[in-house]
Design a protein around this motif. Structure first.
Motif, short mmCIF file in Angstrom:
data_model
loop_
_atom_site.label_atom_id
_atom_site.label_comp_id
_atom_site.label_asym_id
_atom_site.label_seq_id
_atom_site.Cartn_x
_atom_site.Cartn_y
_atom_site.Cartn_z
N THR A 185 -3.54 -5.95 -5.72
CA THR A 185 -3.76 -7.32 -6.18
C THR A 185 -2.94 -7.48 -7.45
O THR A 185 -2.74 -6.51 -8.20
N GLU A 232 -11.22 -10.27 2.05
CA GLU A 232 -9.85 -9.83 2.33
C GLU A 232 -9.81 -8.81 3.47
O GLU A 232 -8.83 -8.73 4.20
N ASP A 257 -9.88 -10.90 6.54
CA ASP A 257 -8.60 -11.57 6.73
C ASP A 257 -7.53 -10.58 7.21
O ASP A 257 -6.73 -10.88 8.09
N THR A 258 -7.54 -9.40 6.59
CA THR A 258 -6.50 -8.42 6.92
C THR A 258 -6.69 -7.87 8.34
O THR A 258 -5.72 -7.63 9.06
N PRO A 268 -12.32 -6.76 -2.72
CA PRO A 268 -11.83 -7.50 -1.55
C PRO A 268 -12.91 -7.74 -0.50
O PRO A 268 -12.65 -8.39 0.50
#
Lengths: 950, 73
Positions: free
Chosen positions: A54, A126, A129-130, A225
């Protein structure tokens, strides 16, 4: 505004003029040398999947998700840890990379609960999303990972009042640990165990988050995340769906925040990465302690009463304003125009402050306006204006990144200005040297990976002697920057000053006994400051709140000029302002001798421009300062006071004197959020607005003008400036605005340093540092670059004069006061949040020897007695204190810290001498007489008439 | 002596104590200008009256400064 999601470039921006050009997926981009492949790709709009990266943190390279292929390079390096090279040709998406990423993601998911639909991070995760980005469709290893899966994991740690830690959701990316280290600088978190057993831990195995060294800044929560570290408010309400950019209303750092909302309900505050003051960081107050805005104690209806012992009566705005105006007018008819006045607040916006001083000058017809900066940084204004020509600090906060030597005097940044302290600590970890001058062993003296090179543990009240001793070394050891002084400073004043500080009586050896610091240590500190390249001074109220506060500010300015440490990045003289808008409230003409922009009321030309604009003649005579108001109240000549957002009954020194003055007045109008201590003596209460309801600007300690935007309607139905304008009209002066932006337009019209400021520009550019005018159209991050505002810098003679407040056999100890991280000033805001769990009561810190001599054990209740009064508090035995000095905070009204403090004040500005009070400490088992009387006042002076039956 | 005049004397003497490091003429000017720029006319008048009538406990620089302010008025 919809939810503002800032881009995350994966790794920090590099700041160098050297550039490198690379090709990524066939597109060319030129970036600063040292930029990671990940960031370069992201800047091209081609984000690479990532989990442990990040852009708030240095690259770590552990998650193996961001792998890329580089022409001519074997294998698949991690893009976050690979810097760009000239001519590099990168592919971020190939069948091989897809396969590897999917495989890695399978491993993560095999030990992660699949409760996405009911997870607090659903839609803001995250990992989720990933997994989508890499096209995860199956997990070959099952979903029963032993270490982090819910059934096997440890129970949630819910000890912190604002966020929870759920280790079952943890993917061990270390972002929280690194945020705590790199961003906050506390080093409270660690990874415990190895390999598959690795887990995030808040210190020792038995520690929970609340009991650990965690300072609850929230950097870990922001960095996480997944839902491992998650705000409880998000858990309770769900993810936010819109954002409003605004500015924190606590200390003078002035952090920018995204208020993330659902409807008109704040779900969380997230520090804004593009905020110039904080660059994406925050502290426990700004990020979490905003619940006071909707606390049940808020008063949202105007109230009046004839006498302060009567119950409050709720009335309409019209009735309250008419009541206040009638009383003020009647006082003026009987006792003269100068018999009323007002106090502005550093917690309010520039626009709100401007209209109050305008009301007093134009509607009241006098200059009896003062501000709470009187009791904090007024010596800064006087001292820096006299030496440099302007009443403000010289640098922006970012400047500290270029400092090689940092001198912290009379400030405790890790508690008082924590977000700036984190920036400072980052620079110290990178190798800058540190000198701390403070009677207490504040955290900066020694904390993880930070240690002061010199701790000058001086006796309270000897600041000026210390500065003169440092200057003596500079002058007598040939350390003056002769070229700078010859070119930039008044020659005659410098020559005189040089002779003065060179006198033997100013040598460290001559002053060391008074100061209480070894002379060789003083000499070494002076040499370090003078020869360590860029040297910067940061100071706080430990400098200003003395009888020689202004002298001390000038002494620091002398030292900076003599060593050429002014006018570029990394140096300067930097006041750390206590409240969010101290700088702004002073800029806006809150002092009784100055119109907005620090111009004297006797200046005919300046006054004429205001008279022409406001359509009314203005007084050319300075008005009363706050202490003068109290004195005049007691002699019967001052009888009415408008108090904007300031609790003088709690915060001002010598409480007996202050409350006697307040009781003697005929009309006190309090405009505030809560029925504070001052309201006990008021006849009119006008409900104020919290920062979440305000529309305007704050100006922080680096002269940065930031927008404050409303996220909800005013709880009371009216903005504060509108209430003041109505009161001015009721007093007979026609003041009218349609919007806060019109007030800023007027400020810009009348104040040369603000002439280029308006809301539209602030909305477009984010923030501006004054002066913003034709000479500096884009603002002024660093002052006095090519010359001082006053022309040439002026050295002032700074003779050390001991305070009149002396210790003796009856009062052998010195009490000094300050504040703590979790609480803020009089505590009106933070006491109404969960922050009080960290500091439920004020305590008296005392050295073990002083405690033992008095038979005091840790936690014992003790009576603190001064020449002015006595209170009792629990004792806390502390090695941080030097022998002979005790310390307390003033966050809780019942503590009555200011019952003890004296009326002694700075010679130039009357800023009170809070930092030196001679006291005796004895064991006690009961509250003091004042504390008993205070309880009685709480019973009698805060009653409200019952609501009439429907 | 009333509390308020005591307080004014203390404040004025503190100002003079700062400026006394300068040559006398500059010190008197500095003291006078500070009192003129930061005090109300009522405070100046009260101290001026005391300085004219009695002046006990008033720093010599303040005495000169008040004289200069009264002349200028």
């Amino acid at each position: 505004m919809a939810l503002l999601e800032e881009p995350d470039f994966g790794t920090p921006k590099r700041e160098t003029e050297k550039t490198v050009t690379v090709q990524i997926n066939g597109q060319t981009i030129t970036v600063p040398e040292g930029t990671s492949v990940m960031r370069a790709a992201s800047e091209l709009g081609q984000d690479i999947p990532k989990l442990c990266a990040t852009d708030m943190l240095n690259a770590w390279g552990s998650c193996r998700m961001c792998l890329v292929e580089i022409e001519g390079v074997r294998g698949t390096p991690a893009s976050c840890t690979t810097p760009v090279r000239e001519g590099m040709n990168v592919r971020t998406q190939t069948p091989r990379l897809e396969k590897i990423r999917r495989g890695v993601m399978e491993l993560y998911i095999s030990d992660h609960p699949l409760d996405c639909l009911t997870c607090a991070a659903n839609g803001d995760c995250e990992l989720q999303d990933t997994a989508g980005e890499v096209g995860l469709r199956d997990v070959r290893y099952g979903f029963q990972g032993e270490k982090h899966f819910a059934e096997a994991a440890e129970p949630k740690d819910e000890s912190n009042p604002y966020f929870h830690f759920d280790s079952s959701k943890c993917i061990v990316c270390s972002r929280c640990v690194r945020a705590c280290e790199e961003v906050q600088g506390t080093f409270a978190l660690t990874i415990q165990g190895r390999g598959f057993d690795s887990k995030v831990s808040a210190g020792a195995a038995t520690d929970d988050f609340f009991g650990s060294e965690c300072v609850s800044c929230g950097a870990c929560v922001q960095a996480c995340p997944t839902a491992t570290l998650m705000e409880k408010s998000v858990y309770d309400h769900g993810v936010p769906n819109r954002s409003v950019l605004t500015t924190c209303a606590y200390c003078g750092v002035g952090c920018s925040f995204k208020a993330e909302m659902q409807g008109d309900q704040v779900v969380r505050m997230v520090p804004y990465k593009d905020g110039g003051a904080n660059e994406g960081h925050s502290c426990v107050k700004g990020r979490f302690a905003w619940g006071y805005a909707t606390h049940k104690d808020r008063i949202t209806t105007p109230m009046i009463r004839d006498k302060i012992t009567d119950p409050w009566r709720k009335v309409s705005w019209d009735e309250a304003i008419a009541f206040a105006a009638d009383r003020f007018k009647s006082i003026q008819q009987k006792y003269g125009k100068g018999s009323i006045g007002g106090i502005t607040s550093s917690r309010c916006t520039n626009e709100e402050v401007f209209v109050v001083q305008k009301m007093i000058r134009a509607a009241f017809g006098n200059n009896n306006v003062d501000t709470c900066a009187r009791v904090c940084h007024s010596p800064t204004g006087y001292g820096l204006k006299t030496t440099f020509g302007t009443s403000a600090g010289t640098q922006n906060f970012k400047s500290v990144e270029k400092a090689d030597v940092i001198l912290v005097i009379g400030a405790n940044p890790t508690d008082g200005h924590p977000v700036f302290a984190s920036r400072m600590k980052k620079r110290l970890r990178a190798g800058a040297k540190l000198i701390v001058a403070d009677p207490r062993k504040i955290d900066l003296v020694r904390s993880p990976h930070v240690a002061a090179n010199h701790h000058l543990q001086l006796r309270p009240g000897t600041n000026v002697a210390l500065m003169n001793a440092l200057a003596h070394v500079v002058v007598t050891e040939g350390l003056v920057d002769e070229e700078f002084v010859a070119e930039r400073c008044e020659e005659a004043d410098f020559t005189r000053w040089r002779a003065f500080v060179a006198e033997a009586r100013n040598a460290p050896e001559a002053l060391s006994e008074k100061i209480g610091v070894d002379p060789e240590t003083i000499r070494e500190a002076a040499r370090l400051y003078a020869t360590g390249k860029n040297a910067a001074i940061y100071y706080g109220l430990g400098v200003t709140e003395h009888s020689q506060g202004s002298t001390m500010v000038m002494a620091m300015a002398n030292l900076a000029m003599a060593t050429g440490n002014i006018g570029r990045e990394g140096v300067g003289v930097n006041p750390l302002r206590g409240q969010n808008n101290v700088q702004g409230s002073c800029d806006m003409g809150s002092f009784p001798h100055e119109l907005p922009g620090y111009r004297h009321v006797a200046d005919t030309l300046v006054r004429g421009t205001f008279e022409a604009d406001w359509g009314v003649p203005l007084s050319a005579e300075p008005g009363l300062r706050i202490p003068n108001m109290f004195a005049a109240a007691l002699d019967g000549s001052f009888r009415g006071l408008f108090v904007q957002g300031e609790d003088i009954a709690q915060s001002d020194p010598n409480t007996h004197h202050v409350t006697a003055a307040l009781e003697s007045m005929d009309c006190i109008v309090v405009q505030d959020l809560f029925l504070n201590e001052t309201a006990a003596f008021a006849q009119v209460f006008l409900p104020g607005t919290s920062f979440l309801e305000k529309d305007g600007t704050f100006t922080n300690a680096e002269r940065r003008i930031n927008r404050v935007r409303p996220v909800m309607k005013e709880q009371s139905g009216l903005s504060e400036w509108e209430v003041v304008a109505r009161l001015a009209r009721a007093m007979g002066y026609d003041m009218h605005y349609n919007a806060a932006s019109e007030i800023m337009d007027e400020i810009a019209r009348l104040t040369p340093t603000f002439s280029g400021v308006n809301f539209a520009r602030l909305d477009r550019e984010g923030s501006l540092q004054w002066p913003v005018n034709d000479k500096a159209p884009n603002g002024t991050p660093t002052m006095h670059v090519s010359g001082f505002v006053r022309g040439k810098g002026r050295f002032m003679i700074t003779e050390y004069v001991p305070t009149e407040e002396r210790t003796n056999r009856s009062f052998p100890l010195i009490l000094t006061t300050g504040r703590i991280l979790s609480q803020y000033n009089v505590g009106a805001q933070t006491r109404r949040t969960e922050n009080s769990r960290w500091h439920e009561t004020d305590v008296l810190e005392i050295h073990p020897f002083d405690a033992e001599e008095r038979g005091i054990a840790d936690g014992d209740r003790v009576s603190i007695q001064s020449r002015k009064g006595a209170v009792s508090l629990p004792a806390q035995i502390s090695e941080r204190m030097p022998q002979g000095v005790v310390y307390t905070t003033f966050h809780h009204p019942v503590s009555g810290a200011n019952v003890i403090t004296t009326e002694f004040s700075d010679w130039a500005t009357n800023c009170p001498e809070y930092k030196v009070t001679a006291v005796q400490i004895v064991r006690s088992n009961q509250p003091s007489d004042w504390q008993v009387a205070h309880e009685e006042i709480r019973r009698t002076n805060y009653r409200t008439e019952p609501e009439p039956a429907e | 002596m009333s509390d308020d005049i005591k307080e004014l004397i203390r404040m004025a003497n503190q100002i003079a104590t700062f400026f006394q490091s300068y040559p006398e003429e500059e010190a008197v000017t500095g003291t006078a200008e500070h009192i003129r720029d930061f005090w109300t006319s009522a405070m100046r008048a009260r101290l001026g009256r005391y300085a004219s009538d009695n002046g006990n406990g008033v720093h010599p620089l303040v005495m000169q400064a008040m004289g200069r302010l009264q002349q200028a008025a």
